[in-house]
Design an enzyme around this catalytic site. Structure first.
Site, PDB file in Angstrom:
ATOM      1  N   SER A  15      53.061  71.812  13.747  1.00 55.95           N
ATOM      2  CA  SER A  15      52.698  73.237  13.638  1.00 55.95           C
ATOM      3  C   SER A  15      52.163  73.543  12.244  1.00 55.95           C
ATOM      4  O   SER A  15      51.087  74.125  12.092  1.00 55.95           O
ATOM      5  CB  SER A  15      53.924  74.128  13.878  1.00 55.95           C
ATOM      6  OG  SER A  15      54.498  73.856  15.101  1.00 55.95           O
ATOM      7  N   GLU A  39      49.731  58.910  19.034  1.00 57.92           N
ATOM      8  CA  GLU A  39      48.263  58.912  19.184  1.00 57.92           C
ATOM      9  C   GLU A  39      47.774  60.035  20.082  1.00 57.92           C
ATOM     10  O   GLU A  39      46.664  60.539  19.910  1.00 57.92           O
ATOM     11  CB  GLU A  39      47.752  57.553  19.671  1.00 57.92           C
ATOM     12  CG  GLU A  39      48.387  57.068  20.940  1.00 57.92           C
ATOM     13  CD  GLU A  39      47.913  55.666  21.320  1.00 57.92           C
ATOM     14  OE1 GLU A  39      46.813  55.262  20.922  1.00 57.92           O
ATOM     15  OE2 GLU A  39      48.663  54.983  22.035  1.00 57.92           O
ATOM     16  N   LEU A  40      48.601  60.472  21.030  1.00 56.36           N
ATOM     17  CA  LEU A  40      48.149  61.548  21.928  1.00 56.36           C
ATOM     18  C   LEU A  40      47.951  62.845  21.139  1.00 56.36           C
ATOM     19  O   LEU A  40      46.931  63.519  21.280  1.00 56.36           O
ATOM     20  CB  LEU A  40      49.158  61.760  23.070  1.00 56.36           C
ATOM     21  CG  LEU A  40      48.804  62.909  24.012  1.00 56.36           C
ATOM     22  CD1 LEU A  40      47.471  62.635  24.729  1.00 56.36           C
ATOM     23  CD2 LEU A  40      49.902  63.164  25.031  1.00 56.36           C
ATOM     24  N   ASP A  60      54.041  55.700  10.247  1.00 55.89           N
ATOM     25  CA  ASP A  60      55.392  56.266  10.233  1.00 55.89           C
ATOM     26  C   ASP A  60      55.828  56.354   8.776  1.00 55.89           C
ATOM     27  O   ASP A  60      55.629  55.385   8.020  1.00 55.89           O
ATOM     28  CB  ASP A  60      56.314  55.314  11.028  1.00 55.89           C
ATOM     29  CG  ASP A  60      57.666  55.921  11.324  1.00 55.89           C
ATOM     30  OD1 ASP A  60      58.222  56.598  10.438  1.00 55.89           O
ATOM     31  OD2 ASP A  60      58.163  55.708  12.437  1.00 55.89           O
ATOM     32  N   LYS A 126      67.896  75.377   5.648  1.00 59.17           N
ATOM     33  CA  LYS A 126      69.078  74.612   6.097  1.00 59.17           C
ATOM     34  C   LYS A 126      69.521  73.571   5.063  1.00 59.17           C
ATOM     35  O   LYS A 126      70.614  73.023   5.154  1.00 59.17           O
ATOM     36  CB  LYS A 126      68.806  73.971   7.454  1.00 59.17           C
ATOM     37  CG  LYS A 126      68.644  75.050   8.522  1.00 59.17           C
ATOM     38  CD  LYS A 126      68.486  74.547   9.893  1.00 59.17           C
ATOM     39  CE  LYS A 126      68.487  75.693  10.897  1.00 59.17           C
ATOM     40  NZ  LYS A 126      67.404  76.684  10.703  1.00 59.17           N
ATOM     41  N   ASN A 166      63.064  79.973   8.850  1.00 54.61           N
ATOM     42  CA  ASN A 166      62.488  79.820  10.192  1.00 54.61           C
ATOM     43  C   ASN A 166      61.025  80.196  10.262  1.00 54.61           C
ATOM     44  O   ASN A 166      60.654  81.297   9.867  1.00 54.61           O
ATOM     45  CB  ASN A 166      63.185  80.782  11.146  1.00 54.61           C
ATOM     46  CG  ASN A 166      64.455  80.211  11.668  1.00 54.61           C
ATOM     47  OD1 ASN A 166      64.859  79.126  11.258  1.00 54.61           O
ATOM     48  ND2 ASN A 166      65.084  80.936  12.550  1.00 54.61           N
ATOM     49  N   GLY A 169      57.433  81.037  15.746  1.00 57.23           N
ATOM     50  CA  GLY A 169      56.495  80.490  16.719  1.00 57.23           C
ATOM     51  C   GLY A 169      56.173  79.018  16.537  1.00 57.23           C
ATOM     52  O   GLY A 169      55.362  78.477  17.272  1.00 57.23           O
ATOM     53  N   ARG A 249      76.830  77.121  17.968  1.00 64.37           N
ATOM     54  CA  ARG A 249      76.680  75.703  18.318  1.00 64.37           C
ATOM     55  C   ARG A 249      77.096  74.812  17.146  1.00 64.37           C
ATOM     56  O   ARG A 249      77.131  75.264  15.999  1.00 64.37           O
ATOM     57  CB  ARG A 249      75.216  75.410  18.648  1.00 64.37           C
ATOM     58  CG  ARG A 249      74.772  76.052  19.945  1.00 64.37           C
ATOM     59  CD  ARG A 249      73.341  75.712  20.235  1.00 64.37           C
ATOM     60  NE  ARG A 249      72.470  76.058  19.104  1.00 64.37           N
ATOM     61  CZ  ARG A 249      71.210  75.663  18.976  1.00 64.37           C
ATOM     62  NH1 ARG A 249      70.671  74.879  19.862  1.00 64.37           N
ATOM     63  NH2 ARG A 249      70.479  76.030  17.940  1.00 64.37           N
TER      64      ARG A 249
HETATM   65  N1  LIG Z   1      59.365  74.977  11.820  1.00 66.79           N
HETATM   66  C1  LIG Z   1      60.215  75.599  11.042  1.00 66.79           C
HETATM   67  O1  LIG Z   1      60.818  76.623  11.405  1.00 66.79           O
HETATM   68  C2  LIG Z   1      60.442  75.090   9.650  1.00 66.79           C
HETATM   69  C3  LIG Z   1      61.161  75.886   8.742  1.00 66.79           C
HETATM   70  C4  LIG Z   1      61.352  75.418   7.447  1.00 66.79           C
HETATM   71  C5  LIG Z   1      60.872  74.168   7.091  1.00 66.79           C
HETATM   72  N2  LIG Z   1      60.212  73.387   8.016  1.00 66.79           N
HETATM   73  C6  LIG Z   1      59.758  72.060   7.603  1.00 66.79           C
HETATM   74  O2  LIG Z   1      58.339  72.042   7.698  1.00 66.79           O
HETATM   75  C7  LIG Z   1      57.901  70.730   8.039  1.00 66.79           C
HETATM   76  C8  LIG Z   1      56.900  70.792   9.174  1.00 66.79           C
HETATM   77  O3  LIG Z   1      57.518  71.393  10.299  1.00 66.79           O
HETATM   78  P1  LIG Z   1      56.715  71.653  11.646  1.00 66.79           P
HETATM   79  O4  LIG Z   1      57.302  72.888  12.230  1.00 66.79           O
HETATM   80  O5  LIG Z   1      55.266  71.551  11.412  1.00 66.79           O
HETATM   81  O6  LIG Z   1      57.219  70.398  12.510  1.00 66.79           O
HETATM   82  P2  LIG Z   1      56.599  69.808  13.844  1.00 66.79           P
HETATM   83  O7  LIG Z   1      55.676  70.777  14.486  1.00 66.79           O
HETATM   84  O8  LIG Z   1      57.739  69.246  14.647  1.00 66.79           O
HETATM   85  O9  LIG Z   1      55.730  68.585  13.322  1.00 66.79           O
HETATM   86  C9  LIG Z   1      56.309  67.437  12.784  1.00 66.79           C
HETATM   87  C10 LIG Z   1      55.202  66.465  12.457  1.00 66.79           C
HETATM   88  O10 LIG Z   1      55.760  65.316  11.854  1.00 66.79           O
HETATM   89  C11 LIG Z   1      55.307  64.134  12.519  1.00 66.79           C
HETATM   90  N3  LIG Z   1      56.347  63.129  12.369  1.00 66.79           N
HETATM   91  C12 LIG Z   1      57.627  63.183  12.785  1.00 66.79           C
HETATM   92  N4  LIG Z   1      58.281  62.079  12.444  1.00 66.79           N
HETATM   93  C13 LIG Z   1      57.397  61.307  11.754  1.00 66.79           C
HETATM   94  C14 LIG Z   1      57.479  60.045  11.125  1.00 66.79           C
HETATM   95  N5  LIG Z   1      58.610  59.334  11.145  1.00 66.79           N
HETATM   96  N6  LIG Z   1      56.389  59.544  10.506  1.00 66.79           N
HETATM   97  C15 LIG Z   1      55.219  60.253  10.501  1.00 66.79           C
HETATM   98  N7  LIG Z   1      55.084  61.452  11.079  1.00 66.79           N
HETATM   99  C16 LIG Z   1      56.160  61.970  11.700  1.00 66.79           C
HETATM  100  C17 LIG Z   1      55.032  64.595  13.943  1.00 66.79           C
HETATM  101  O11 LIG Z   1      54.076  63.819  14.643  1.00 66.79           O
HETATM  102  P3  LIG Z   1      54.475  62.492  15.458  1.00 66.79           P
HETATM  103  O12 LIG Z   1      55.629  62.869  16.317  1.00 66.79           O
HETATM  104  O13 LIG Z   1      53.240  62.155  16.187  1.00 66.79           O
HETATM  105  O14 LIG Z   1      54.814  61.467  14.420  1.00 66.79           O
HETATM  106  C18 LIG Z   1      54.422  65.973  13.677  1.00 66.79           C
HETATM  107  O15 LIG Z   1      53.072  65.821  13.298  1.00 66.79           O
HETATM  108  C19 LIG Z   1      59.148  69.897   8.283  1.00 66.79           C
HETATM  109  O16 LIG Z   1      59.412  69.146   7.130  1.00 66.79           O
HETATM  110  C20 LIG Z   1      60.239  70.922   8.487  1.00 66.79           C
HETATM  111  O17 LIG Z   1      61.487  70.426   8.082  1.00 66.79           O
HETATM  112  C21 LIG Z   1      59.966  73.821   9.269  1.00 66.79           C
END
Ligand SMILES: NC(=O)c1ccc[n+]([C@@H]2O[C@H](COP(=O)([O-])OP(=O)(O)OC[C@H]3O[C@@H](n4cnc5c(N)ncnc54)[C@H](OP(=O)(O)O)[C@@H]3O)[C@@H](O)[C@H]2O)c1
Length: 321
Positions: A15, A39-40, A60, A126, A166, A169, A249
């Site tokens: 996201s 890859e998808l 990775d 968190k 958070n 969306g 939870r």
């Molecule tokens: N969403 C929130 O509410 C929120 C709030 C505060 C902070 N954050 C932080 O913001 C960051 C981004 O969050 P997001 O919401 O964009 O997460 P997300 O939509 O779940 O995206 C995670 C991304 O990381 C990749 N990924 C996961 N494991 C990986 C690995 N081992 N090696 C390489 N790529 C990997 C995933 O792609 P693949 O699965 O294809 O590898 C995906 O591109 C995170 O660090 C999260 O902790 C998020």
């Protein structure tokens, strides 16, 4: 800041990553590299983003050799890849540690070895006084990125962290969950007192861009953002639904925090953000001189916030998404 730079985004298909890359392409970036495993997701992103400045790397963050290859010629790294679901991290702790902590170490080492200029790692509320493994791994990651500035030697690489709450969306977040479940007529809420911070993806991306400019190396940047009551969010999304209290939870907090009292002693405040400064002897404040020190006992938590979203405002924000 990004003009004519090569930027690599770990988790570029997520996201945050997609939104950040869209913005980076508008800012005249030289090249953007998406680094992720699946890859998808990359294939789908390729269809969506038709721009010859994007490269897709399967990799990775647990694999340092691959990072070393990917970071060749990169100026800026945004580290967004993570395991971020509280439940998944609780039940797969070794995996969470490998991705969120060992992954962070690999990013740091590859960035220093490859002469990357700036790295910003994304953190979460968190990570502040964590009660679940997700938060604990992100706290460890934050510590690694701050400390990384200690051992860059004469290399130009600098590391900073952006921490926020958070993201409205984002994949797997509460807004899509409430929207998907409202047809049942019942919205499950774990505790009616629960509060959360609220930031949009656009604001998160802009905050990272702003801090790429501001960073000296070693800071944890925290935006000032509003709070909401989770029951108000349910009323905004599904006013016709009944609210069912299902109990807190494992690993869940009633209220989130971004700065606790002990960090506040070395934090400075600006109009719309805070900077937690590192407690290392090398830290010499060059850039954040205008920041105000905080009162003794200050904490920045979602329940003690001074800025709150009303049900009406939440409704508008959800509709805008
Ligand atoms: N969403 C929130 O509410 C929120 C709030 C505060 C902070 N954050 C932080 O913001 C960051 C981004 O969050 P997001 O919401 O964009 O997460 P997300 O939509 O779940 O995206 C995670 C991304 O990381 C990749 N990924 C996961 N494991 C990986 C690995 N081992 N090696 C390489 N790529 C990997 C995933 O792609 P693949 O699965 O294809 O590898 C995906 O591109 C995170 O660090 C999260 O902790 C998020």
């Amino acid at each position: 800041m990004l003009e004519n730079k090569t930027v690599l985004v770990t988790g570029g298909t997520g996201s945050f990553g997609k939104k950040f890359i869209k913005k980076a392409l508008e800012e005249n970036v030289k090249k953007v590299i998406v680094f992720s495993r699946d890859e998808l997701k990359q294939y789908e992103m390729k269809q969506e983003f038709k721009d010859e400045r994007i490269r897709f790397f399967i990799g990775d963050v647990r694999d340092k050799e691959r990072l070393n290859r990917a970071f060749d010629g990169v100026d800026i790294v945004i580290h967004a890849a993570a395991m971020k679901h509280v439940d998944a991290c609780e039940y797969n702790p070794f995996e969470a540690i490998k991705t969120n902590i060992h992954g962070a170490q690999n990013i740091i080492e590859a960035a220093i070895d490859r002469g990357v200029e700036k790295v910003i790692a994304l953190s979460t509320d968190k990570a502040c006084s964590p009660v679940n493994l997700y938060g604990a791994t992100k706290l460890a990651s934050d510590k690694l990125f701050v400390a990384a500035n200690s051992y860059v030697g004469d290399k130009k690489t600098r590391f900073a962290v952006v921490r926020y709450g958070n993201v409205v969306g984002s994949r797997g977040s509460v807004v899509p969950f409430f929207k998907n479940i409202k047809h049942t007529g019942v919205i499950p809420i774990t505790d009616e007192r629960m509060t959360r911070f609220w930031i949009t993806l656009d604001q998160g991306v802009q905050f990272v861009l702003d801090n790429l400019e501001r960073m000296q190396g070693g800071e944890i940047f925290i935006p000032k953002i509003p709070s909401m009551k989770v029951t108000d969010l349910a009323k905004a999304i599904a006013p016709e639904c009944e609210i069912e209290i299902v109990g807190i939870r494992p690993g869940e907090k009633l209220h989130e925090a971004m700065i606790m009292e002990d960090d506040a002693r070395h934090t400075v405040e600006f109009d719309d953000y805070y900077v937690i400064q590192p407690e290392f002897t090398w830290w010499k404040k060059e850039k954040h001189l205008e920041g105000k020190t905080l009162a003794d006992g200050f904490a920045y938590t979602s329940d003690s916030n001074t800025e709150w979203l009303t049900i009406e405002q939440l409704k508008e924000l959800v509709e805008e998404m």
